[in-house]
Design a protein around this motif. Structure first.
Motif, short mmCIF file in Angstrom:
data_model
loop_
_atom_site.label_atom_id
_atom_site.label_comp_id
_atom_site.label_asym_id
_atom_site.label_seq_id
_atom_site.Cartn_x
_atom_site.Cartn_y
_atom_site.Cartn_z
N ARG A 125 0.83 -1.20 0.00
CA ARG A 125 0.00 0.00 0.00
C ARG A 125 0.86 1.25 0.00
NH1 ARG A 125 -5.30 1.27 2.30
NH2 ARG A 125 -5.39 3.49 2.79
N ILE A 126 0.50 2.22 -0.82
CA ILE A 126 1.17 3.52 -0.83
C ILE A 126 0.72 4.31 0.39
CG2 ILE A 126 1.42 5.72 -2.05
CD1 ILE A 126 1.03 4.22 -4.66
N GLU A 127 1.67 4.89 1.10
CA GLU A 127 1.35 5.65 2.30
C GLU A 127 1.70 7.12 2.10
OE1 GLU A 127 -0.26 4.47 4.74
OE2 GLU A 127 -0.03 2.29 4.51
N ILE A 128 0.78 8.01 2.48
CA ILE A 128 1.07 9.44 2.50
C ILE A 128 1.81 9.75 3.80
CG2 ILE A 128 0.06 11.75 2.61
CD1 ILE A 128 -2.20 10.79 0.86
N GLN A 129 2.97 10.36 3.70
CA GLN A 129 3.82 10.54 4.87
C GLN A 129 3.32 11.63 5.81
OE1 GLN A 129 7.79 11.15 3.41
NE2 GLN A 129 7.86 9.18 2.34
N HIS A 130 2.59 12.60 5.27
CA HIS A 130 2.19 13.75 6.08
C HIS A 130 0.68 13.95 6.03
CE1 HIS A 130 6.41 14.41 5.94
NE2 HIS A 130 6.42 14.80 4.70
N ALA A 131 0.05 13.98 7.18
CA ALA A 131 -1.40 14.22 7.23
C ALA A 131 -1.74 15.59 6.66
CB ALA A 131 -1.88 14.12 8.68
N SER A 132 -0.82 16.53 6.76
CA SER A 132 -1.09 17.89 6.30
C SER A 132 -1.15 17.99 4.78
CB SER A 132 -0.03 18.86 6.83
OG SER A 132 1.26 18.48 6.40
N LEU A 133 -0.66 16.98 4.06
CA LEU A 133 -0.71 17.03 2.60
C LEU A 133 -2.15 17.00 2.11
CD1 LEU A 133 0.61 16.98 -0.21
CD2 LEU A 133 0.71 14.48 -0.02
N GLY A 134 -2.97 16.13 2.70
CA GLY A 134 -4.38 16.09 2.32
C GLY A 134 -5.09 17.40 2.61
N ASP A 135 -4.80 18.01 3.77
CA ASP A 135 -5.39 19.31 4.10
C ASP A 135 -5.02 20.36 3.06
OD1 ASP A 135 -6.40 18.14 6.38
OD2 ASP A 135 -4.73 18.80 7.64
N PHE A 136 -3.78 20.34 2.63
CA PHE A 136 -3.30 21.29 1.62
C PHE A 136 -4.02 21.08 0.29
CE2 PHE A 136 -0.37 21.64 -2.03
CZ PHE A 136 -0.16 23.01 -2.05
N LEU A 137 -4.07 19.84 -0.18
CA LEU A 137 -4.65 19.56 -1.48
C LEU A 137 -6.14 19.86 -1.53
CD1 LEU A 137 -2.86 16.17 -2.29
CD2 LEU A 137 -2.45 18.37 -3.41
N MET A 138 -6.84 19.67 -0.41
CA MET A 138 -8.29 19.85 -0.40
C MET A 138 -8.73 21.27 -0.10
SD MET A 138 -9.69 16.28 1.28
CE MET A 138 -8.67 16.34 2.75
N ASP A 139 -7.78 22.17 0.13
CA ASP A 139 -8.09 23.59 0.38
C ASP A 139 -7.64 24.41 -0.81
OD1 ASP A 139 -8.27 26.23 1.24
OD2 ASP A 139 -7.68 25.75 3.30
N LYS A 140 -8.60 24.84 -1.62
CA LYS A 140 -8.27 25.52 -2.87
C LYS A 140 -7.52 26.82 -2.64
CE LYS A 140 -10.21 26.66 -7.38
NZ LYS A 140 -11.44 26.65 -8.23
N SER A 141 -7.81 27.50 -1.55
CA SER A 141 -7.13 28.77 -1.27
C SER A 141 -5.65 28.55 -0.99
CB SER A 141 -7.79 29.47 -0.07
OG SER A 141 -7.60 28.73 1.12
#
Length: 540
Positions: A424-440
């Motif tokens: 399974r591919i793992e995202i190393q940082h939880a904050s990456l998803g927050d960044f990608l999902m916030d258009k601003s």
């Protein structure tokens, strides 16, 4: 600037005194050398007042392991590669090591920086290291100067030629002196941020020529290198020479960064309470242990996340309680940009990706929150056991070619952990998803999870339509629909998706010599969740 130096510079004269005094007068060689260095790449340059350093009493185990390695004259590997994800604190560790060993063991350093013109290229690297070598080990100075005076165009030549003339030969010329008293002389070069050197080919070449140089030098020279785990650099360390003389240290959770980050937060909040204009008005205790634990969890081992939000909260022009609420998502942002430094890091990494649209589609699958697995018929279809969210699963799901995931994500090794095709591919940082999902914040890299789920639903329907033609087990196809509930539930009702859903004829499953009564009995198992999911998507 260099405590080991026995060199005096007075006006235009440079005097070297290892035991006697030699006046070189106006030394053109050293003058020419100094014009080709990047002084801002020194660990102690005045280029920045905010150089990253390890917070007191943190990273203790890592710092000790590195200093022990430098001091061990019997070490097996003279090169140590410290690597890890973006924002893990590699530069802070190397800056701290350089500061700690400056008085005794450091020869010189070069801190690459993607945004600094003199520090984002390999062109000044060897000259800068040679300059520091000539000052830190004064006995090498005549040899360095002689090489420059013999051929002032040396700086326009290959890295291999520069290393040989400016570093290897000057050290070889005094090898008897160095070997006679090995503990008296500095022996460490530090290179940070090699992945921020603009040219990928140059990154590989730097490692190759420095590895060959260290092999050719009889004195125990050591080289500490830090970088992200990028493909080009990983590949260089797999080559025979570097594999034989180097070891690596992965900056991961085995060093328990959460403990250090929690300590950092606690210390910074204590300091804020003492120094902030509103410090006297803050509750005690503030913030709560639960809030600090939440911040540590959000950091995901990233010191850059922790330092970024503390800078934001500590602003003397703002109420720290309100700023903390913004970081925790309890209050809306106004014009504040609490994650500006982190956003710049993510944007710079993603901007290097060539096929960004395909990569963002796959990232949408990874950050969607879909826990799966869905499409249980896929393993039978491809004749293999596919771990959910593994490279092979993603390639099968998106109809990509084998190896495409590794190729597409070659520049994202600092953000994702990609093992074998079956892992399974793992995202190393939880904050990456927050960044990608916030258009601003992410802007052109924005991932709309609703659109991502709509795309997944569309692809799933395509796979199920194919399954009807290839798979004779009704249960497998129906199970696929039943497992797609969360995808339909979160999907944006795009016109294309609605058309596909309304146009899909489930009864066509009964046309393949299946007992209709058997089909309808099985259908009742999945029908409630399927109808609810489809109705919520189509809004009927």
């Amino acid at each position: 600037m260099f405590p080991n130096s026995q060199v005096a510079i007075t006006g235009g004269n440079i005097t070297y005194a290892p035991g006697g005094v030699h006046n070189y007068g106006l030394c053109n060689g050293f003058d020419v050398l100094s014009k080709h260095i990047a002084a801002s790449a020194f660990h102690n340059s005045g280029d920045s007042f905010e150089k990253p350093k390890c917070h007191p009493n943190t990273r203790v185990a890592i710092l000790k392991r590195i200093t022990d390695w430098v001091e061990d004259l019997e070490r097996e590997h003279p090169i140590l590669w410290l690597h890890g994800s973006a924002g893990a604190g590699k530069s802070a560790i190397l800056q701290t090591i350089a500061d700690m060993l400056y008085q005794r063991l450091l020869i010189g350093s070069f801190f690459f920086s993607r945004t600094a013109p003199a520090r984002n290229t390999h062109k000044h690297l060897i000259a800068t290291l040679a300059y520091q070598l000539a000052i830190s080990i004064p006995e090498t100075r005549p040899g360095v100067i002689q090489s420059v005076e013999n051929d002032p165009t040396i700086f326009e030549q290959s890295l291999e030629a520069q290393v040989q003339q400016l570093i290897v030969l000057p050290i070889q010329n005094i090898s008897d002196i160095l070997l006679a008293e090995p503990t008296r002389h500095p022996r460490l070069f530090v290179i940070d941020g090699l992945d921020e050197c603009q040219h990928l080919g140059a990154q590989y070449e730097v490692l190759r020529v420095l590895g060959a140089a260290i092999r050719a030098i009889p004195f125990q020279i050591t080289l500490l290198i830090a970088s992200r785990s990028e493909h080009c650099i990983r590949n260089a360390f797999r080559q025979k020479l570097l594999r034989q003389i180097s070891s690596s240290m992965l900056l991961d959770h085995s060093f328990n960064p959460d403990v250090d980050i929690a300590s950092y937060f606690q210390s910074q909040f204590d300091e804020l309470r003492q120094q902030h204009p509103m410090g006297a008005y803050l509750q005690n205790p503030w913030p709560s242990e639960q809030t600090i634990s939440t911040l540590v969890r959000k950091s995901s081992g990233q010191f850059i996340y922790a330092s970024t939000i503390m800078k934001f909260i500590s602003s003397i022009r703002h109420n720290p309680c309100e700023r903390l609420d913004i970081v925790c998502g309890l209050s809306p942002r106004k014009r504040d940009l609490p994650f500006a430094e982190l956003d710049l890091l993510y944007s710079s990494i993603l901007s290097n990706v060539e096929e960004i649209n395909v990569v963002l589609e796959i990232l949408g699958l990874l950050i969607s929150g879909i826990t799966g697995p869905f499409l249980p018929s896929m393993p039978a279809k491809f004749g293999a056991k596919l771990a959910f969210m593994s490279p092979r699963f993603i390639e099968a799901f998106f109809n990509l070619q084998p190896g495409d995931v590794s190729r597409l994500f070659v520049d994202l090794g600092s953000l994702l952990t990609i093992g074998s095709d079956a892992e399974r591919i793992e995202i190393q940082h939880a904050s990456l998803g927050d960044f990608l999902m916030d258009k601003s914040r992410s802007q052109e890299f924005f991932v709309d999870v609703g659109d991502a789920c709509a795309l997944m639903a569309k692809i799933c329907i395509g796979h199920i339509g194919s399954d009807i033609q290839h798979i004779f087990e009704v249960e497998a196809v129906l199970a696929s629909f039943g497992s797609m509930g969360s995808i339909f539930e979160h999907a944006n009702p795009t016109a294309e998706l609605c058309s596909l859903i309304l146009g899909f004829h489930i009864p066509s499953l009964t046309r393949r010599n299946h007992d209709p009564s058997h089909f309808h009995k099985k259908m009742w198992i999945y029908l409630p969740s399927l109808l609810y999911s489809i109705s919520s998507t189509v809004r009927i």
